[in-house]
Scaffold this active site. Sequence first.
Site, PDB file in Angstrom:
ATOM      1  N   GLU A 121     -17.567  26.772  24.755  1.00 48.41           N
ATOM      2  CA  GLU A 121     -17.510  26.917  23.294  1.00 48.41           C
ATOM      3  C   GLU A 121     -18.685  27.722  22.752  1.00 48.41           C
ATOM      4  OE1 GLU A 121     -17.087  23.281  21.012  1.00 48.41           O
ATOM      5  OE2 GLU A 121     -14.932  23.249  21.345  1.00 48.41           O
TER       6      GLU A 121
ATOM      7  N   LYS B 115      -5.111  25.266  15.531  1.00 45.43           N
ATOM      8  CA  LYS B 115      -4.952  24.253  14.483  1.00 45.43           C
ATOM      9  C   LYS B 115      -4.131  24.792  13.328  1.00 45.43           C
ATOM     10  CE  LYS B 115      -9.360  21.819  15.181  1.00 45.43           C
ATOM     11  NZ  LYS B 115     -10.624  21.453  14.509  1.00 45.43           N
TER      12      LYS B 115
END
EC number: 5.3.1.9
Lengths: 443, 443
Positions: B283, B418
């Site tokens: 990440e 998302k």
Amino acid sequence: MITINYKNVLGFLKEYELDYLHDIAKYSNELLENKKGAGNDFLGWVNLPTEALKNAKEIDALGKEIRENAEVLVSVGIGGSYLGARAVIESFLNPFAQAKKGATQVIYAGHNMNGEYFKHLLDYLEGKDFYVNVISKSGTTTEPAIAFRFLKEYAEKRYGKDGAAKRIIATTDAKKGALKTLSTENKYRTFVIPDDVGGRYSVLTPVGLIPIAAAGINIEELIKGFDSMAKLTKDSDYKKNPSMLYAILRNILYNKGFATEIMVNYIPRMHYISEWWKQLYGESEGKDKKGIYPSSVDFSTDLHSLGQFIQDGRRGLFETVIRVGHEDIDLKVKKEDSDLDGLNYLDGKKLHEINKSALEATVLAHVDGGVPNIIIDIDKITPFTIGELLYFFEKACGISGYILGVNPFDQPGVEEYKKNMFAMLGKKGYEEMGKTLRARLEK
Amino acid sequence: MITINYKNVLGFLKEYELDYLHDIAKYSNELLENKKGAGNDFLGWVNLPTEALKNAKEIDALGKEIRENAEVLVSVGIGGSYLGARAVIESFLNPFAQAKKGATQVIYAGHNMNGEYFKHLLDYLEGKDFYVNVISKSGTTTEPAIAFRFLKEYAEKRYGKDGAAKRIIATTDAKKGALKTLSTENKYRTFVIPDDVGGRYSVLTPVGLIPIAAAGINIEELIKGFDSMAKLTKDSDYKKNPSMLYAILRNILYNKGFATEIMVNYIPRMHYISEWWKQLYGESEGKDKKGIYPSSVDFSTDLHSLGQFIQDGRRGLFETVIRVGHEDIDLKVKKEDSDLDGLNYLDGKKLHEINKSALEATVLAHVDGGVPNIIIDIDKITPFTIGELLYFFEKACGISGYILGVNPFDQPGVEEYKKNMFAMLGKKGYEEMGKTLRARLEK
């Protein structure tokens, strides 16, 4: 039925590329079926189901015996003698239970050399009835051989020499090797690892079937699924043969520089299917400085971990996503009076539907990020469909390896660390090598 | 103390390359210490220990309360709200036990959306006393929010609304957000996720510390180890600062085309340290189409799986190996009269020694195969050394990200799936996007 959806790869290739590889894939599939290609001594798995079904009754009976007489089965093996059984068993295991109802808990040993792990395992067996299934072609592979020394000693302490002999099952060579000899001397029951099936292709031989049967899984259904796919993948048209199609797609992508493949699961209990797949593909293709690097993730968990990298990190990745159509048990999101968390729009939706929407959403997002996505559709997780899936991957791996130009059935690289280890540990015959290595380490 | 051994990288680089990157690494380290670099709103972890030690007493008391009143703690979180706690807890867990003696079993929810997993979890809680620790900055992240709806309902059914409120602990924003509001309304106890610490750097905030304390691990020692490494890595000389050295080495390798890093463990219970590490590095660095792809293996298990590929497959890999010097509990291989398995040459050797020889043998074999190996030496697995290791990796990640030219503290790519998911599921405000995506799926 397993089908391949490659709509989300089409942005990365032209459809004629599939046709250009079609003849090569067809030829590779024929090499497997006719046993004419590299590594053809190890193609016993191609038509294994007939053989497997013959053994199934005996193994089923043994599974029943284990379930009746043991709370725990210690499965001793490494690599293909470990991953196949674990992949299947965990696919049917409640993650909060140790075993299926009425079945034996399977625990694993001989797949690592960690002292603490082993001490805890022996402690765990105290007061529990257990069987041991030691799985090794030669009986001399270091990890399982060490584990078996401890377990044999412990079983004899618990049950006496004769009692232990009834509870130790050896899966090994038909005629030769240390474990075969030991089994004959000690009167252990033995099951055969066929000469023509390598470790990573051995899940439907006694190697995998004994622990799977003890765990209470229907091995006949598993074999039937495997068999069904064995028949289907004889087809020489990639439009009807999913193994050919998958092999073609991944080779096209590899040739374009997509050199890392990520196996994606959305069902946590399929985690070890990916681990098994990594051995199958990594050992079969990773040689002669070639091959797609096999990696895996569990989504949506890892969308909050590797997700960022897959979306936008260094390119060269593609994903293969296992999409499961249906789930038996399921829960629905319910409306709440206060909608603080904003989830009321999901009112009445099953978690499985939400999970599938996450899958589809992610496929599109990752495609937009430059990551081709192959989807493998299976209807439901049952012993039959898992059998299909295993054969599908094995057949595709053989075809894919031939297209790549490797022998998909050897693993010479695995010996390198072993030789070094023998030398470091002072094994006879490795003295000179030991000196050289120690000198390098002290440098 | 953590030290970096880079002898097995020297065949792949010239030592002056380290010096060439030294000033940049030094500057990057100063940017972190002075909070002047990209993402400097999220540098609360750099000197977290002072803050963490202040909270430690309160969290310790809560851990004691949980251990006295609950067999099970359900930790609800995803990404950094899941992996940090699990990495630490499993590092101290007997793999065959559910919890340390006298401590509470920690189970995880809200890190997937699998209906079966959740159904089994709720079944598991039947008849057991439990607490819930829900961890979310906003309270609206889909996975944990769904899980918490189910768990809140179930806890209230079991304990009544007031009783449940005493057993639900929320780790969330100090002032705002759905979970904060809900906690105030329901009188849940709350702990704060600091504004300046991102998820993957949050293990030593209440995010990680509450489950870790409930699991019976000494959090003060963990914090002290973290603190010790925070002090050590202020040093601007890479010869004394292992975080700088690791960051320099991996960037040199990346610039030469070694674009996949494999984190290697030989101690099975450290498995989730690698999972945590993959989130931290994936990440932080995987953005703007850059970054080293983080992967992991557990050896010697995976030497019989990915080992072949690492030894001889497509090049571009390097390994970072965690070598643990000592192990408390241990077993020795014993001589047997019949030496069929050929292991008598190991007579009297501890498994830990054999395991370390396997490590050294493998490092040399893989180096010979063209895979640079960085070794991270830690003396023993204790809460203190694990604290050191966590900080070591976090600091190195910040430095490494700055050298690479990314903001190591954001994760914009995580939003992509998302947004698509909200659109697919029909969330308000995403209607147009939903139409477009569905059209793409139907194509």
